[in-house]
Design an enzyme around this catalytic site. Structure first.
Site, PDB file in Angstrom:
ATOM      1  N   HIS A 158     -20.322  -4.323  -9.940  1.00  0.00           N
ATOM      2  CA  HIS A 158     -19.044  -4.526  -9.239  1.00  0.00           C
ATOM      3  C   HIS A 158     -18.058  -5.276 -10.142  1.00  0.00           C
ATOM      4  O   HIS A 158     -16.915  -4.860 -10.343  1.00  0.00           O
ATOM      5  CB  HIS A 158     -19.301  -5.305  -7.941  1.00  0.00           C
ATOM      6  CG  HIS A 158     -18.059  -5.633  -7.183  1.00  0.00           C
ATOM      7  ND1 HIS A 158     -17.588  -4.871  -6.141  1.00  0.00           N
ATOM      8  CD2 HIS A 158     -17.165  -6.640  -7.328  1.00  0.00           C
ATOM      9  CE1 HIS A 158     -16.460  -5.393  -5.682  1.00  0.00           C
ATOM     10  NE2 HIS A 158     -16.188  -6.483  -6.384  1.00  0.00           N
ATOM     11  N   GLU A 159     -18.520  -6.389 -10.686  1.00  0.00           N
ATOM     12  CA  GLU A 159     -17.642  -7.210 -11.535  1.00  0.00           C
ATOM     13  C   GLU A 159     -17.201  -6.452 -12.774  1.00  0.00           C
ATOM     14  O   GLU A 159     -16.028  -6.496 -13.161  1.00  0.00           O
ATOM     15  CB  GLU A 159     -18.349  -8.506 -11.940  1.00  0.00           C
ATOM     16  CG  GLU A 159     -18.693  -9.425 -10.778  1.00  0.00           C
ATOM     17  CD  GLU A 159     -17.514  -9.718  -9.893  1.00  0.00           C
ATOM     18  OE1 GLU A 159     -16.382  -9.809 -10.399  1.00  0.00           O
ATOM     19  OE2 GLU A 159     -17.687  -9.824  -8.669  1.00  0.00           O
ATOM     20  N   HIS A 213     -14.313  -4.208 -12.412  1.00  0.00           N
ATOM     21  CA  HIS A 213     -13.002  -4.850 -12.558  1.00  0.00           C
ATOM     22  C   HIS A 213     -12.620  -4.961 -14.035  1.00  0.00           C
ATOM     23  O   HIS A 213     -11.505  -4.644 -14.433  1.00  0.00           O
ATOM     24  CB  HIS A 213     -13.039  -6.255 -11.966  1.00  0.00           C
ATOM     25  CG  HIS A 213     -13.106  -6.297 -10.470  1.00  0.00           C
ATOM     26  ND1 HIS A 213     -12.188  -5.697  -9.660  1.00  0.00           N
ATOM     27  CD2 HIS A 213     -13.980  -6.922  -9.629  1.00  0.00           C
ATOM     28  CE1 HIS A 213     -12.491  -5.931  -8.390  1.00  0.00           C
ATOM     29  NE2 HIS A 213     -13.577  -6.669  -8.344  1.00  0.00           N
ATOM     30  N   TYR A 233       0.798  -1.229   0.000  1.00  0.00           N
ATOM     31  CA  TYR A 233       0.000   0.000   0.000  1.00  0.00           C
ATOM     32  C   TYR A 233       0.830   1.278   0.000  1.00  0.00           C
ATOM     33  O   TYR A 233       0.406   2.312   0.522  1.00  0.00           O
ATOM     34  CB  TYR A 233      -0.972  -0.009   1.195  1.00  0.00           C
ATOM     35  CG  TYR A 233      -1.989  -1.138   1.083  1.00  0.00           C
ATOM     36  CD1 TYR A 233      -3.142  -0.987   0.320  1.00  0.00           C
ATOM     37  CD2 TYR A 233      -1.760  -2.359   1.694  1.00  0.00           C
ATOM     38  CE1 TYR A 233      -4.053  -2.026   0.178  1.00  0.00           C
ATOM     39  CE2 TYR A 233      -2.666  -3.412   1.567  1.00  0.00           C
ATOM     40  CZ  TYR A 233      -3.821  -3.237   0.800  1.00  0.00           C
ATOM     41  OH  TYR A 233      -4.711  -4.274   0.663  1.00  0.00           O
ATOM     42  N   ARG A 245     -15.955 -11.213  15.713  1.00  0.00           N
ATOM     43  CA  ARG A 245     -17.281 -10.881  15.161  1.00  0.00           C
ATOM     44  C   ARG A 245     -18.051 -10.070  16.209  1.00  0.00           C
ATOM     45  O   ARG A 245     -18.745  -9.102  15.884  1.00  0.00           O
ATOM     46  CB  ARG A 245     -18.053 -12.164  14.840  1.00  0.00           C
ATOM     47  CG  ARG A 245     -17.400 -13.003  13.757  1.00  0.00           C
ATOM     48  CD  ARG A 245     -18.063 -12.797  12.425  1.00  0.00           C
ATOM     49  NE  ARG A 245     -19.276 -13.578  12.289  1.00  0.00           N
ATOM     50  CZ  ARG A 245     -20.217 -13.320  11.384  1.00  0.00           C
ATOM     51  NH1 ARG A 245     -20.103 -12.295  10.570  1.00  0.00           N
ATOM     52  NH2 ARG A 245     -21.287 -14.095  11.289  1.00  0.00           N
ATOM     53  N   GLU A 266     -11.504  -2.884  -6.181  1.00  0.00           N
ATOM     54  CA  GLU A 266     -12.811  -3.299  -5.650  1.00  0.00           C
ATOM     55  C   GLU A 266     -13.833  -2.162  -5.640  1.00  0.00           C
ATOM     56  O   GLU A 266     -15.027  -2.401  -5.479  1.00  0.00           O
ATOM     57  CB  GLU A 266     -12.654  -3.859  -4.232  1.00  0.00           C
ATOM     58  CG  GLU A 266     -11.810  -5.113  -4.136  1.00  0.00           C
ATOM     59  CD  GLU A 266     -12.328  -6.269  -4.989  1.00  0.00           C
ATOM     60  OE1 GLU A 266     -13.531  -6.296  -5.305  1.00  0.00           O
ATOM     61  OE2 GLU A 266     -11.518  -7.130  -5.363  1.00  0.00           O
ATOM     62  N   HIS A 295     -18.887 -18.004  -6.514  1.00  0.00           N
ATOM     63  CA  HIS A 295     -18.576 -16.672  -5.994  1.00  0.00           C
ATOM     64  C   HIS A 295     -18.141 -15.776  -7.163  1.00  0.00           C
ATOM     65  O   HIS A 295     -17.209 -16.102  -7.894  1.00  0.00           O
ATOM     66  CB  HIS A 295     -17.489 -16.746  -4.926  1.00  0.00           C
ATOM     67  CG  HIS A 295     -17.337 -15.442  -4.217  1.00  0.00           C
ATOM     68  ND1 HIS A 295     -18.048 -15.124  -3.081  1.00  0.00           N
ATOM     69  CD2 HIS A 295     -16.606 -14.353  -4.517  1.00  0.00           C
ATOM     70  CE1 HIS A 295     -17.742 -13.893  -2.715  1.00  0.00           C
ATOM     71  NE2 HIS A 295     -16.871 -13.401  -3.568  1.00  0.00           N
ATOM     72  N   ALA A 296     -18.808 -14.642  -7.310  1.00  0.00           N
ATOM     73  CA  ALA A 296     -18.604 -13.813  -8.495  1.00  0.00           C
ATOM     74  C   ALA A 296     -17.149 -13.399  -8.674  1.00  0.00           C
ATOM     75  O   ALA A 296     -16.468 -13.045  -7.714  1.00  0.00           O
ATOM     76  CB  ALA A 296     -19.474 -12.564  -8.394  1.00  0.00           C
ATOM     77  N   HIS A 353     -13.504 -16.108   0.947  1.00  0.00           N
ATOM     78  CA  HIS A 353     -12.154 -15.545   0.820  1.00  0.00           C
ATOM     79  C   HIS A 353     -11.126 -16.205   1.721  1.00  0.00           C
ATOM     80  O   HIS A 353      -9.933 -16.046   1.493  1.00  0.00           O
ATOM     81  CB  HIS A 353     -12.212 -14.038   1.080  1.00  0.00           C
ATOM     82  CG  HIS A 353     -13.138 -13.321   0.131  1.00  0.00           C
ATOM     83  ND1 HIS A 353     -14.510 -13.462   0.206  1.00  0.00           N
ATOM     84  CD2 HIS A 353     -12.908 -12.505  -0.919  1.00  0.00           C
ATOM     85  CE1 HIS A 353     -15.080 -12.740  -0.750  1.00  0.00           C
ATOM     86  NE2 HIS A 353     -14.132 -12.152  -1.443  1.00  0.00           N
ATOM     87  N   TRP A 398     -12.354 -16.051  16.368  1.00  0.00           N
ATOM     88  CA  TRP A 398     -13.231 -15.596  15.272  1.00  0.00           C
ATOM     89  C   TRP A 398     -14.546 -15.064  15.839  1.00  0.00           C
ATOM     90  O   TRP A 398     -15.000 -13.966  15.492  1.00  0.00           O
ATOM     91  CB  TRP A 398     -13.478 -16.755  14.312  1.00  0.00           C
ATOM     92  CG  TRP A 398     -14.446 -16.470  13.206  1.00  0.00           C
ATOM     93  CD1 TRP A 398     -15.764 -16.789  13.177  1.00  0.00           C
ATOM     94  CD2 TRP A 398     -14.169 -15.800  11.965  1.00  0.00           C
ATOM     95  NE1 TRP A 398     -16.335 -16.371  11.991  1.00  0.00           N
ATOM     96  CE2 TRP A 398     -15.384 -15.765  11.230  1.00  0.00           C
ATOM     97  CE3 TRP A 398     -13.024 -15.240  11.393  1.00  0.00           C
ATOM     98  CZ2 TRP A 398     -15.473 -15.183   9.962  1.00  0.00           C
ATOM     99  CZ3 TRP A 398     -13.120 -14.659  10.124  1.00  0.00           C
ATOM    100  CH2 TRP A 398     -14.327 -14.641   9.439  1.00  0.00           C
ATOM    101  N   ARG A 418      -9.169  -5.122   1.267  1.00  0.00           N
ATOM    102  CA  ARG A 418      -9.495  -4.404   0.043  1.00  0.00           C
ATOM    103  C   ARG A 418     -10.961  -3.958   0.009  1.00  0.00           C
ATOM    104  O   ARG A 418     -11.289  -2.896  -0.510  1.00  0.00           O
ATOM    105  CB  ARG A 418      -9.201  -5.288  -1.163  1.00  0.00           C
ATOM    106  CG  ARG A 418      -9.963  -6.602  -1.131  1.00  0.00           C
ATOM    107  CD  ARG A 418      -9.582  -7.553  -2.256  1.00  0.00           C
ATOM    108  NE  ARG A 418      -8.176  -7.946  -2.177  1.00  0.00           N
ATOM    109  CZ  ARG A 418      -7.565  -8.668  -3.100  1.00  0.00           C
ATOM    110  NH1 ARG A 418      -8.217  -9.083  -4.158  1.00  0.00           N
ATOM    111  NH2 ARG A 418      -6.290  -8.984  -2.958  1.00  0.00           N
ATOM    112  N   TYR A 419     -11.850  -4.772   0.566  1.00  0.00           N
ATOM    113  CA  TYR A 419     -13.276  -4.417   0.505  1.00  0.00           C
ATOM    114  C   TYR A 419     -13.625  -3.331   1.506  1.00  0.00           C
ATOM    115  O   TYR A 419     -14.522  -2.530   1.288  1.00  0.00           O
ATOM    116  CB  TYR A 419     -14.161  -5.654   0.736  1.00  0.00           C
ATOM    117  CG  TYR A 419     -13.873  -6.759  -0.241  1.00  0.00           C
ATOM    118  CD1 TYR A 419     -14.239  -6.644  -1.578  1.00  0.00           C
ATOM    119  CD2 TYR A 419     -13.204  -7.911   0.153  1.00  0.00           C
ATOM    120  CE1 TYR A 419     -13.957  -7.651  -2.491  1.00  0.00           C
ATOM    121  CE2 TYR A 419     -12.923  -8.926  -0.750  1.00  0.00           C
ATOM    122  CZ  TYR A 419     -13.302  -8.792  -2.064  1.00  0.00           C
ATOM    123  OH  TYR A 419     -13.022  -9.783  -2.963  1.00  0.00           O
TER     124      TYR A 419
END
Ligand code: X8Z
Ligand code: ZN
Length: 623
Positions: free
Chosen positions: A391-392, A395, A232, A494, A419, A361-362, A518, A490, A527-528
């Site tokens: 979204h796709e 890219h 980054y 959350r 993204e 998954h797209a 992911h 985890w 990234r999201y």
């Protein structure tokens, strides 16, 4: 150099097998014999001309070989079999080894004063990959990764009781049911059922972490997480601090939304919806509680002007799955981008095949690093997929915009940029826009709060989720979280970030991270989070360029060539400059800033705080 992406190219989502050992899609299918020995320049001090030649050779080789691996990966994800997995694993393995070898060799040029462009390429090459040098380790790592990704793709839950007894549900079906079901028992059952896909991956994931860290350490990184944070254009610690700064900017908005939604859910489901101020995770309209837009009808404000329901509109207008993709392409064309190539329509996968498992998954692909753009999705006619298609395509249009760059620069400014592009466009899907493209006949009277609440349920609710996946993985990679604590940590994260809790007790026999694409696919997730922030910055800048002066959320830059040109000016730079410089080209700003997002939602924040008056905001985490 791209890679298959999960949608994104290179930098974007990367794929299973070769996964994110490789930062780009430099996959190669080259033989090890072709690898330049590390000592090639050891005898004499290398010159700038040597460095130039070295980088050029690396680009040519890795780019060329990458195409082969992308093809193998495409087939493997479209036809999940042992053989296709093996073919893709081999290609990815060779690619990773090759890229890592080049990355290691960059050290020979470290003391040289290189011209800026060459220095940047050298830096990007150094960041290219982290495959372990021991071939046995690399082979195991590649196959462990491929098998986790394939298991996720094949994952199904076959309920034995209830409405779906006797059926076997894949994740697309489960998402679909969870979108609209308001039966808490059914939701709980589906949540538990889907999360079973993670448990068998648990040991493999621990081994994957070990092997991946070996590769990272050989390359001089502290661990795989440190390697991820190094991409980054700033020191990794500064990057972590940036994330924290952005999260703190937005957290009050999240907490306001959380408090409001919690109260509405208690009205609907009673006390079973909450625990210590947290929300039960299966009641939020999505298997991971990552975006909550689907429960809008449960939390909608009382209004005379109901919010437009995009799923309903698409169904009423008989728009089919392919039709959705045409709407997406049309938006980009309206900004001045050229149409997608014919091969896009011929080679993409739009629908789930009836007869086989695929990775649903797209994702968006640029198979030949030129024009062979494709998407791979299992579309359904629904609002979520309307946004996902934009979204796709974001890219794909990014990939094409930077295709004239040299291979190492064929990438996003950073992965958050990649993204954010399609999402930026999708923010322009306003009621006005729907009318302009003929999806509705008249723009109904609007209730701003209703529209903003619908958006916030997706955009704002996502923020802590977008952050926590890698907060968890970074600690796994650096050893702060040990395999015996995977599940506990985890669940705690959350709770800490999102304020949601699982609908049933979890133990260390579970592995809920494995139930989120992911993680088994090894696609970094920060990234999201970045993209949520950036897309509002990009959108505000494009609205300004389009001359829009009203409240930000009412802006649509559809059909505005000036706004399109401004976007393109940044996209075509690819990764050729540090991202702050590229951000400046579009926005005039050189820092990521949640201010645009906060501006957009300002009227909602005010309204939420009025609704929440007298309510206890926030939650208590379990220890
Ligand atoms: O994975 C994706 C895209 C492909 S890069 C469909 N997204 C994240 C997710 O689904 O978890 C987009 C939003 C977040
Ligand atoms: Zn994406």
């Amino acid at each position: 150099m791209r890679r298959p992406h999960y949608d994104a190219s290179t930098a974007a989502c990367t794929i299973p097998a070769g996964g994110t050992m490789l930062r780009k899609a430099f996959l190669t299918a080259v033989l090890t014999a072709a690898i330049v020995p590390l000592s090639v320049f050891a005898q004499s001090t290398p010159t700038v001309a040597d460095a130039e030649k070295f980088v050029k050779d690396a680009e040519t080789k890795l780019d060329d070989l990458g195409v082969k691996a992308q093809r193998a990966e495409w087939v493997a994800e479209n036809f999940i079999t042992d053989d296709t997995q093996e073919i893709a694993a081999e290609a990815n393995e060779i690619a990773n080894a090759e890229a890592t070898n080049f990355a290691k060799q960059t050290i020979q040029f470290e003391k040289l004063q290189l011209p800026p462009e060459l220095a940047r390429k050298m830096l990007l090459l150094k960041l290219a990959a982290i495959a372990p040098s021991n071939p046995k380790d690399l082979s195991e790592l590649t196959r462990v990764q491929a098998s986790m990704a394939a298991d996720y793709g094949k994952g199904k839950y076959c309920p034995t009781t209830g409405k779906h007894a006797g059926e076997c549900l894949d994740i697309t079906k489960i998402e679909h049911i969870m979108e609209t079901s308001t039966d808490p028992d059914e939701l709980k059952d589906l949540w538990i059922g889907w999360h079973k896909v993670g448990a068998p991956m648990r040991q493999r994931y621990a081994r994957f972490v070990e092997l991946s860290n070996n590769g990272a350490r050989e390359m001089g990184w502290a661990d795989t997480g440190a390697y991820w944070r190094a991409g980054y254009d700033m020191p990794p610690d500064q990057f972590s601090a940036e994330l924290e700064r952005l999260w703190q900017q937005m957290r009050p908005l999240y907490v306001s939304l959380h408090t409001y939604v919690r109260n509405q859910l208690v009205k609907k489901y009673g006390e079973q919806a909450v625990k210590d101020g947290m929300i039960r995770a299966d009641l939020l309209g999505n298997p991971w509680a990552q975006e909550w837009g689907n429960i809008y009808p449960l939390v909608a404000p009382p209004t005379k002007h109901p919010q437009l329901d995009v799923t309903q509109i698409l169904q009423d207008r008989k728009v089919d799955e392919l039709g959705i993709v045409h709407y997406g392409e049309n938006f980009f064309k309206s900004l001045g981008f050229p149409a997608l190539p014919q091969t896009f329509w011929e080679r993409s996968l739009f629908l789930k095949p009836k007869d086989r498992d695929v990775i649903c998954h797209a994702s968006a692909w640029d198979i030949d690093n030129k024009d062979d753009l494709r998407i791979k999705t299992c579309l359904q006619v629904r609002a979520d997929d309307f946004v996902t298609v934009h979204h796709e395509l974001g890219h794909n249009f990014y990939q094409r915009a930077y295709k004239a760059q040299s291979p190492l620069f064929e990438n996003g400014a950073n992965d958050g940029f990649h993204e954010a592009i399609g999402d930026t466009i999708a923010l322009s899907i306003t009621p006005e826009y729907l009318k302009q493209v003929g999806l509705i006949d008249t723009v109904p009277q609007q209730d701003d709060v209703a529209l903003l609440l619908r958006q916030a349920l997706d955009k704002v609710a996502f923020l802590p989720f977008g952050l926590l996946i890698d907060q968890w993985r970074w600690k796994v990679f650096n050893g702060q979280i040990k395999p015996e604590d995977y599940e506990k940590s985890w669940v705690q994260m959350r709770e800490h970030y999102q304020g949601v809790y699982p609908p049933t007790d979890r133990t260390e026999a579970d592995f809920d991270p494995g139930a989120k694409f992911h993680v088994p696919a090894n696609v970094p997730y920060t990234r999201y989070f970045l993209a949520r922030v950036l897309q509002f910055q990009f959108y505000r800048a494009m609205c300004k360029e389009a001359g829009f002066t009203g409240p930000l959320h009412q802006c649509s830059f559809y059909n505005n060539k000036k706004a399109g040109a401004k976007l393109d000016a940044m996209l075509e730079m690819g990764a050729s400059k540090p991202w702050p410089e590229e951000l400046k080209v579009l926005t005039g700003e050189d820092k990521m800033d949640a201010g645009a997002m906060l501006d957009y939602f300002a009227p909602l924040k005010k309204w939420l705080d009025e609704q929440n008056k007298g309510q206890q905001a926030g939650w208590t985490e379990q220890k």
